[in-house]
Design a protein around this motif. Sequence first.
Motif, PDB file in Angstrom:
ATOM      1  N   GLU A 130       0.746  -1.536  -0.318  1.00  0.00           N
ATOM      2  CA  GLU A 130       0.006   0.165   0.434  1.00  0.00           C
ATOM      3  C   GLU A 130       0.908   1.085  -0.122  1.00  0.00           C
ATOM      4  O   GLU A 130       0.487   2.125   0.068  1.00  0.00           O
ATOM      5  CB  GLU A 130      -1.303   0.124   1.193  1.00  0.00           C
ATOM      6  CG  GLU A 130      -0.501   0.127   2.743  1.00  0.00           C
ATOM      7  CD  GLU A 130      -0.966  -0.907   3.340  1.00  0.00           C
ATOM      8  OE1 GLU A 130      -1.794  -1.018   4.213  1.00  0.00           O
ATOM      9  OE2 GLU A 130      -0.555  -2.313   2.780  1.00  0.00           O
ATOM     10  N   VAL A 131       2.006   1.093   0.525  1.00  0.00           N
ATOM     11  CA  VAL A 131       2.811   2.421   0.444  1.00  0.00           C
ATOM     12  C   VAL A 131       3.127   2.522  -1.080  1.00  0.00           C
ATOM     13  O   VAL A 131       3.148   3.463  -1.152  1.00  0.00           O
ATOM     14  CB  VAL A 131       3.902   1.915   1.176  1.00  0.00           C
ATOM     15  CG1 VAL A 131       5.176   3.148   1.206  1.00  0.00           C
ATOM     16  CG2 VAL A 131       3.932   2.031   2.902  1.00  0.00           C
ATOM     17  N   ILE A 132       3.787   1.695  -1.348  1.00  0.00           N
ATOM     18  CA  ILE A 132       3.924   1.315  -2.900  1.00  0.00           C
ATOM     19  C   ILE A 132       3.127   2.494  -3.764  1.00  0.00           C
ATOM     20  O   ILE A 132       3.161   3.217  -4.465  1.00  0.00           O
ATOM     21  CB  ILE A 132       4.546   0.399  -3.372  1.00  0.00           C
ATOM     22  CG1 ILE A 132       5.662  -0.596  -2.840  1.00  0.00           C
ATOM     23  CG2 ILE A 132       4.734   0.154  -4.944  1.00  0.00           C
ATOM     24  CD1 ILE A 132       5.930  -1.317  -4.133  1.00  0.00           C
ATOM     25  N   LEU A 133       1.984   1.410  -3.172  1.00  0.00           N
ATOM     26  CA  LEU A 133       0.589   2.643  -4.474  1.00  0.00           C
ATOM     27  C   LEU A 133       0.779   3.970  -3.532  1.00  0.00           C
ATOM     28  O   LEU A 133       0.020   4.766  -4.696  1.00  0.00           O
ATOM     29  CB  LEU A 133      -0.807   2.009  -4.070  1.00  0.00           C
ATOM     30  CG  LEU A 133      -0.621   0.329  -4.350  1.00  0.00           C
ATOM     31  CD1 LEU A 133      -1.999  -0.708  -4.050  1.00  0.00           C
ATOM     32  CD2 LEU A 133      -1.000   0.316  -6.207  1.00  0.00           C
ATOM     33  N   ASN A 134       0.223   4.279  -2.926  1.00  0.00           N
ATOM     34  CA  ASN A 134       0.233   5.265  -2.258  1.00  0.00           C
ATOM     35  C   ASN A 134       0.936   6.483  -2.996  1.00  0.00           C
ATOM     36  O   ASN A 134       0.955   7.339  -3.338  1.00  0.00           O
ATOM     37  CB  ASN A 134       0.181   5.658  -0.947  1.00  0.00           C
ATOM     38  CG  ASN A 134      -1.073   5.910   0.253  1.00  0.00           C
ATOM     39  OD1 ASN A 134      -1.776   6.251  -0.267  1.00  0.00           O
ATOM     40  ND2 ASN A 134      -1.190   4.445   0.843  1.00  0.00           N
ATOM     41  N   VAL A 135       2.088   6.060  -2.876  1.00  0.00           N
ATOM     42  CA  VAL A 135       3.218   6.472  -3.478  1.00  0.00           C
ATOM     43  C   VAL A 135       2.743   6.553  -5.407  1.00  0.00           C
ATOM     44  O   VAL A 135       3.692   8.127  -5.445  1.00  0.00           O
ATOM     45  CB  VAL A 135       4.613   6.328  -3.303  1.00  0.00           C
ATOM     46  CG1 VAL A 135       5.731   6.872  -4.141  1.00  0.00           C
ATOM     47  CG2 VAL A 135       5.173   6.788  -1.589  1.00  0.00           C
ATOM     48  N   ALA A 136       2.709   6.045  -6.083  1.00  0.00           N
ATOM     49  CA  ALA A 136       2.447   5.838  -6.871  1.00  0.00           C
ATOM     50  C   ALA A 136       1.473   6.363  -7.449  1.00  0.00           C
ATOM     51  O   ALA A 136       1.652   7.372  -8.368  1.00  0.00           O
ATOM     52  CB  ALA A 136       2.614   4.032  -7.457  1.00  0.00           C
ATOM     53  N   ALA A 137       0.377   6.483  -6.643  1.00  0.00           N
ATOM     54  CA  ALA A 137      -1.074   7.248  -7.135  1.00  0.00           C
ATOM     55  C   ALA A 137      -0.613   9.167  -6.136  1.00  0.00           C
ATOM     56  O   ALA A 137      -0.561  10.085  -7.217  1.00  0.00           O
ATOM     57  CB  ALA A 137      -1.911   7.538  -5.859  1.00  0.00           C
ATOM     58  N   SER A 138       0.399   9.197  -6.086  1.00  0.00           N
ATOM     59  CA  SER A 138       0.685  10.815  -5.612  1.00  0.00           C
ATOM     60  C   SER A 138       1.800  11.010  -6.837  1.00  0.00           C
ATOM     61  O   SER A 138       1.871  12.030  -6.824  1.00  0.00           O
ATOM     62  CB  SER A 138       1.799  10.427  -4.430  1.00  0.00           C
ATOM     63  OG  SER A 138       2.970  11.531  -4.430  1.00  0.00           O
ATOM     64  N   GLY A 139       2.826  10.135  -7.432  1.00  0.00           N
ATOM     65  CA  GLY A 139       3.254  10.449  -8.312  1.00  0.00           C
ATOM     66  C   GLY A 139       2.474  10.888  -9.205  1.00  0.00           C
ATOM     67  O   GLY A 139       3.313  11.823 -10.410  1.00  0.00           O
ATOM     68  N   LEU A 140       1.152  10.157  -9.511  1.00  0.00           N
ATOM     69  CA  LEU A 140       0.727   9.774 -10.740  1.00  0.00           C
ATOM     70  C   LEU A 140       0.249  11.718 -10.854  1.00  0.00           C
ATOM     71  O   LEU A 140      -0.260  11.935 -11.202  1.00  0.00           O
ATOM     72  CB  LEU A 140      -0.518   9.061 -10.661  1.00  0.00           C
ATOM     73  CG  LEU A 140      -1.463   9.237 -11.753  1.00  0.00           C
ATOM     74  CD1 LEU A 140      -1.524   8.018 -12.292  1.00  0.00           C
ATOM     75  CD2 LEU A 140      -2.990   9.390 -11.224  1.00  0.00           C
TER      76      LEU A 140
END
Lengths: 300, 340
Positions: free
Chosen positions: A14-24
């Motif tokens: 979920e950390v990876i997903l959160n970071v990816a979403a913020s990157g998006l």
Amino acid sequence: MRPEFCWGSCVPLEVILNVAASGLLTGLVYGLTSDWLSVIFGVVRVVNFAHGEMMTIAMYLAVILFSYYKLDPLLMMVPIAVVLFVFGYAIQHVLITPFINRPEHSQFILLVAIAIIMVNVLLIVFGPDAKSVQPAYAFDSFQIGTLILDATKVYAAAAAIIVAAALFGFFRFTLVGKAIRACADNYAGALVVGLDVKRLYALTFGLGAACVGAAGSMMTLLVDVTPPLGPAYTLLAFVIVITGGLGSMMGALVGGVLIGVTEALGGLLFTPSAKSMFAFGLLVLILLFRPQGIFGKRPT
Amino acid sequence: MMARLLADVPARALVMLGVFFAALCVIPLFANDYFITVLILILYFAFVGQAWNIMTGFAGQLSLGHALYVGLGAYAAAILYVKFGISPWIGLGASIVIAAAAGAVIGFLAFRFGVGGVYFAILTIAFAECARIGFDHWRWVGAASGLFLPVANYTQNDLWNLRGSPIMFYYVVLGMTVGAFVLCHALLRSRVGYYWLAIRESPEAAQALGIDIFRYKMYAVVLSAAMTSLSGVLFAFYYNNLFPEQVFHISRSIEFILGPIIGGIGTLFGPIVGAFVLTTLGESVEEVMRALGIDIPGIKQVFYGICLLLVVMFLPDGIWPPLRKRLGLDRKPRTPGKPK
């Protein structure tokens, strides 16, 4: 401190997903900032090396308006865009138009000179310290399942999509937009049918500047502004635009998202200070296997 | 060889060149340390400019990442000296090999896939930036906190280890610049040189005439990279410190190429004239500011930017071509033509 080589396994999903979403979300704003570079190249055929510098000017305007008059950067997007439109129109008309038929390196020096002047005037006026904007919603966030998104990023990304859509609509559906596309397609042809190419070029540059002004205003929500941010963003915009395809608006947006996510994940899994290396790595790969970019047309 | 190099160079030009060179040789007898330092800077920029000119001015491949080769050359020689005590004169061999290899990789990747123009320029920036970030994280060579060469009070000039006074460095860099000048002059009169000019003017036409454009573009990139790495060695041993943030930064690359463009891209004297004009300009602005008691960071660069703007607007071919005419040095047809 994070261990230096730490791939996926030790970071929860979920950390990876959160970071990816913020990157998006950041990537969408990146994409909008880079659109201008792309349009200018597509139409005027000049590579704008003063791109990031113009964005920092917009950012400083937003910071001033916020700190003196408490005006929200998202609302100030419009007046800042207008100011930058005038600025961009003037630069194109006075300085760049005489250089249209000059060789690449000559145009390059012209724009580098403009960029040097801009960065250092900003440095003289505002000093080297970082300036930032702290609106009331600075620490709000939205939660969707396990995803937690910063409100500032969501607003900025939404605004970026709206501005990009407006720009796209302008080029697609208005007569002036059509005329500008005609100039891009065939310079001589546009002259023959009686288009005022110089004015259209200035208009394009101005619109691009307006677009960057809007993006700069949004960017103040995401990062602190310092004068050297200009050159750094010029470079970033190049990476984005070439990844997406120079001259393609859609490409710049997609490239922005791609770079935003790559940087965010690279920063998470490796070390944050090396994050732009991943962006450059991506650029090298793109240049090697698809030099015209993801959405670009093969140059003839 | 000599005769071929000197063929149809006007006597007037030779005399002027001789006087100029003699002046540069004897200047250290009269000049103070500050003046020598400025001259070293000028010659350093002239040398890098000359090396860059081979790739962009002659062969027409716009590079915006020459800081990469300077940085690689500097680090290679400095690492060998600091970690293993190897003389820079041997270390520069490693510098040349590494920088040439980097140039070859970039050239190979780009030219194979037909990457040219703006795309090629951005690719060169990308590689330089990757190197900057890479060195920033490479602990063994000091990472972001820098690599330092031992500094001591040198009573004697140790030419073998390049430790000594500015005057020694002055003669070293003068030698390098003269060497680069002669080499470029010879290249422009060689088959390779003419191939390069042909490729610069029209790659399609050059290819149609049977020139292997891939091969000759590669020669230009590799030679330019190798030459540039030498200036890196000099940089490392003259300044005694290396920070990735400084040596590999894109503003370095831009600094290198302003000289030759302002001086006159693709000409032999352009890089030298450009380095003289830009460095002198920068230094004198600084002096004037100091005299006036103005201490605003950035004001020098603004002035610099305005001068650049004026030169590029009103002297599109650079300073040297009109100056050459003024000095009556314009040669007959065999001169390599006006840059595109």
